[in-house]
Design a protein around this motif. Structure first.
Motif, PDB file in Angstrom:
ATOM      1  N   ARG A  75      33.023  -3.625 103.225  1.00 18.84           N
ATOM      2  CA  ARG A  75      32.891  -4.594 103.943  1.00 18.84           C
ATOM      3  C   ARG A  75      32.104  -5.988 103.397  1.00 18.84           C
ATOM      4  O   ARG A  75      33.199  -7.202 104.547  1.00 18.84           O
ATOM      5  N   TYR A  76      31.689  -6.325 103.335  1.00 20.92           N
ATOM      6  CA  TYR A  76      30.636  -7.676 102.159  1.00 20.92           C
ATOM      7  C   TYR A  76      31.392  -7.923 101.472  1.00 20.92           C
ATOM      8  O   TYR A  76      32.020  -9.113 101.387  1.00 20.92           O
ATOM      9  N   GLU A 123      31.336   2.054 101.517  1.00 22.38           N
ATOM     10  CA  GLU A 123      32.239   1.316 102.620  1.00 22.38           C
ATOM     11  C   GLU A 123      31.649  -0.134 102.759  1.00 22.38           C
ATOM     12  O   GLU A 123      32.106  -0.637 102.951  1.00 22.38           O
ATOM     13  N   THR A 124      29.735  -0.319 102.724  1.00 15.08           N
ATOM     14  CA  THR A 124      28.771  -1.423 103.105  1.00 15.08           C
ATOM     15  C   THR A 124      29.284  -2.321 101.855  1.00 15.08           C
ATOM     16  O   THR A 124      29.780  -3.525 102.056  1.00 15.08           O
ATOM     17  N   ILE A 125      29.923  -2.259 101.098  1.00 11.70           N
ATOM     18  CA  ILE A 125      30.486  -2.967  99.712  1.00 11.70           C
ATOM     19  C   ILE A 125      32.205  -3.546  99.634  1.00 11.70           C
ATOM     20  O   ILE A 125      31.817  -4.110  99.809  1.00 11.70           O
ATOM     21  N   ILE A 175      22.994  -2.279  97.255  1.00 11.97           N
ATOM     22  CA  ILE A 175      23.472  -1.032  97.948  1.00 11.97           C
ATOM     23  C   ILE A 175      24.359  -0.161  97.081  1.00 11.97           C
ATOM     24  O   ILE A 175      24.870  -0.713  95.306  1.00 11.97           O
ATOM     25  N   PHE A 210      21.229  -9.690  98.245  1.00 11.93           N
ATOM     26  CA  PHE A 210      20.624  -8.221  99.242  1.00 11.93           C
ATOM     27  C   PHE A 210      19.369  -7.933  99.310  1.00 11.93           C
ATOM     28  O   PHE A 210      19.184  -7.974  98.262  1.00 11.93           O
ATOM     29  N   ARG A 238      26.562 -13.033  97.554  1.00 11.68           N
ATOM     30  CA  ARG A 238      25.695 -12.404  98.619  1.00 11.68           C
ATOM     31  C   ARG A 238      24.186 -11.685  98.547  1.00 11.68           C
ATOM     32  O   ARG A 238      24.560 -10.836  97.743  1.00 11.68           O
ATOM     33  N   ARG A 298      33.889  -9.554 103.770  1.00 10.04           N
ATOM     34  CA  ARG A 298      34.233 -10.917 104.198  1.00 10.04           C
ATOM     35  C   ARG A 298      33.478 -11.621 103.259  1.00 10.04           C
ATOM     36  O   ARG A 298      34.116 -13.120 103.838  1.00 10.04           O
ATOM     37  N   ALA A 315      26.738   2.959  99.214  1.00  9.80           N
ATOM     38  CA  ALA A 315      27.598   2.582  99.545  1.00  9.80           C
ATOM     39  C   ALA A 315      28.812   2.428  99.465  1.00  9.80           C
ATOM     40  O   ALA A 315      28.979   0.862  99.891  1.00  9.80           O
TER      41      ALA A 315
END
Length: 190
Positions: free
Chosen positions: A179-180, A175-177, A171, A167, A165, A183, A173
């Motif tokens: 989450r992705y 939480e963002t790491i 990134i 970006f 992925r 996914r 954060a």
């Protein structure tokens, strides 16, 4: 048969980038991994022992370039070599020109002209050699000496799963790491 044996070695050193080094070798990029194995000396000794235990006749060299490592593993007398950075170029000079991974007919032609050692080639002007032998001679010399890069195309097992992925911005954060990453893992499982 050789591919199966390479895959077996790759599994033992799966954290490292491994590629074929024809006709009978492997190149392993250990950048950033030696401290995980007790340092370069301990790592290379462990590799040699594991390869020998797996039935391989192992000669192992650590050098700053693929070309130098290839040359040291095949043309120095010690079965295990760790060449300190900054000493590879000097050590290469005394090795035979065949250590540069040149085609056999080019090596024979160079010998006919009186070139036996890499140092004899390194001292000569490039233009006449390039005119006579083409760019490969200078290219291989530059790779071994570390003047140009030689990328490693790693061996990947057929069942290797990889997702990526990209970006637009970095990134940081957690939480963002997370989450992705979740996914991507779900996407890879499908």
């Amino acid at each position: 048969m050789m591919a199966m044996r390479i895959n077996r070695v790759h599994r033992k050193f799966h954290r490292l980038v491994v590629a074929a080094d024809p006709p009978d070798g492997l190149v392993i990029d250990t950048t950033g991994a030696d401290h995980l194995h007790g340092g370069e000396d301990a790592m290379v000794l462990a590799m040699a022992e594991r390869l020998t235990a797996s039935g391989f006749a192992a000669r192992v060299a650590i050098a700053v370039t693929w070309g130098a490592g290839h040359a040291f593993a095949r043309y120095l007398t010690r079965p295990v070599i760790v060449m300190p950075p900054g000493e590879s170029a000097k050590a290469l000079l005394d090795l035979p020109i065949a250590a540069l991974r040149l085609p056999l007919d080019m090596v024979e032609s160079l010998r006919t002209l009186g070139f036996d050692r890499i140092g004899e080639l390194a001292d000569k002007p490039r233009a006449p050699l390039t005119l006579r032998f083409g760019p490969e001679l200078g290219h291989r010399l530059d790779q071994a000496m570390g003047r140009i890069a030689e990328p490693i195309d790693p061996i990947r097992p057929p069942d290797f799963i990889e997702v990526r992925r990209v970006f637009a911005e970095p990134i940081a954060a957690a939480e963002t790491i997370a989450r992705y990453t979740g996914r991507q893992a779900c996407g890879a499982a499908l």
